[in-house]
Design a protein around this motif. Structure first.
Motif, PDB file in Angstrom:
ATOM      1  N   LEU A 147     -23.752  32.318 -86.056  1.00 36.48           N
ATOM      2  CA  LEU A 147     -23.603  30.861 -85.938  1.00 36.48           C
ATOM      3  C   LEU A 147     -22.164  30.458 -85.663  1.00 36.48           C
ATOM      4  O   LEU A 147     -21.904  29.570 -84.844  1.00 36.48           O
ATOM      5  N   ILE A 148     -21.225  31.114 -86.319  1.00 35.74           N
ATOM      6  CA  ILE A 148     -19.811  30.805 -86.084  1.00 35.74           C
ATOM      7  C   ILE A 148     -19.432  31.130 -84.647  1.00 35.74           C
ATOM      8  O   ILE A 148     -18.740  30.356 -83.976  1.00 35.74           O
ATOM      9  N   GLU A 206     -28.214  40.175 -98.151  1.00 26.54           N
ATOM     10  CA  GLU A 206     -26.824  39.753 -97.985  1.00 26.54           C
ATOM     11  C   GLU A 206     -26.281  40.175 -96.627  1.00 26.54           C
ATOM     12  O   GLU A 206     -25.552  39.417 -95.986  1.00 26.54           O
ATOM     13  N   LEU A 218     -17.659  31.737 -96.521  1.00 23.55           N
ATOM     14  CA  LEU A 218     -18.910  30.997 -96.404  1.00 23.55           C
ATOM     15  C   LEU A 218     -20.068  31.783 -97.014  1.00 23.55           C
ATOM     16  O   LEU A 218     -20.936  31.215 -97.680  1.00 23.55           O
ATOM     17  N   LEU A 219     -20.068  33.099 -96.798  1.00 22.70           N
ATOM     18  CA  LEU A 219     -21.098  33.946 -97.386  1.00 22.70           C
ATOM     19  C   LEU A 219     -21.028  33.920 -98.904  1.00 22.70           C
ATOM     20  O   LEU A 219     -22.051  33.771 -99.577  1.00 22.70           O
ATOM     21  N   LEU A 241     -27.836  37.874 -94.031  1.00 22.66           N
ATOM     22  CA  LEU A 241     -27.244  36.537 -94.147  1.00 22.66           C
ATOM     23  C   LEU A 241     -25.845  36.500 -93.537  1.00 22.66           C
ATOM     24  O   LEU A 241     -25.483  35.555 -92.827  1.00 22.66           O
ATOM     25  N   TYR A 242     -25.069  37.560 -93.782  1.00 25.55           N
ATOM     26  CA  TYR A 242     -23.726  37.655 -93.195  1.00 25.55           C
ATOM     27  C   TYR A 242     -23.811  37.708 -91.665  1.00 25.55           C
ATOM     28  O   TYR A 242     -23.034  37.049 -90.975  1.00 25.55           O
ATOM     29  N   ALA A 274     -16.451  34.007 -91.891  1.00 23.60           N
ATOM     30  CA  ALA A 274     -17.794  34.101 -92.463  1.00 23.60           C
ATOM     31  C   ALA A 274     -17.787  34.591 -93.902  1.00 23.60           C
ATOM     32  O   ALA A 274     -18.716  34.284 -94.660  1.00 23.60           O
ATOM     33  N   CYS A 296     -26.178  36.447 -89.795  1.00 27.16           N
ATOM     34  CA  CYS A 296     -26.573  35.124 -89.307  1.00 27.16           C
ATOM     35  C   CYS A 296     -25.403  34.147 -89.334  1.00 27.16           C
ATOM     36  O   CYS A 296     -25.224  33.367 -88.393  1.00 27.16           O
ATOM     37  N   ILE A 297     -24.618  34.188 -90.390  1.00 25.29           N
ATOM     38  CA  ILE A 297     -23.458  33.296 -90.481  1.00 25.29           C
ATOM     39  C   ILE A 297     -22.457  33.627 -89.374  1.00 25.29           C
ATOM     40  O   ILE A 297     -21.928  32.725 -88.719  1.00 25.29           O
ATOM     41  N   CYS A 298     -22.197  34.923 -89.150  1.00 23.77           N
ATOM     42  CA  CYS A 298     -21.278  35.325 -88.072  1.00 23.77           C
ATOM     43  C   CYS A 298     -21.789  34.858 -86.712  1.00 23.77           C
ATOM     44  O   CYS A 298     -21.017  34.364 -85.886  1.00 23.77           O
ATOM     45  N   LEU A 342     -22.317  30.617-100.204  1.00 26.31           N
ATOM     46  CA  LEU A 342     -23.767  30.506-100.055  1.00 26.31           C
ATOM     47  C   LEU A 342     -24.499  31.415-101.033  1.00 26.31           C
ATOM     48  O   LEU A 342     -25.519  31.020-101.611  1.00 26.31           O
TER      49      LEU A 342
END
Length: 66
Positions: free
Chosen positions: A59-60, A49, A25-26, A52-53, A22, A55-57, A29
């Protein structure tokens, strides 16, 4: 089911893999959002931030489970 990796004798569970994946990707983005001018409209950039981190984690991890 996600598999466990061993890198240089260090065991990486699937959650650590998601956290490490992540980060780039963070950064990508955040760079894109900065270039588009979205970050100037954010009230508290550090909270944004972090969220967002997270949310990315999430989703992964969801994609790793399927």
């Amino acid at each position: 089911m996600p598999i466990d990796f061993e890198v240089g004798g260090v065991y990486l569970p699937p959650i650590a893999q998601a956290l490490l994946l992540a980060m780039p990707l963070l950064f990508a983005l955040l760079w894109l959002l900065q270039r588009l001018g979205v970050m100037q409209r954010v009230w508290h950039p550090a909270l944004f931030e972090g969220a967002l981190y997270s949310c990315i984690c999430a989703l992964i991890i969801l994609f790793m489970g399927s």
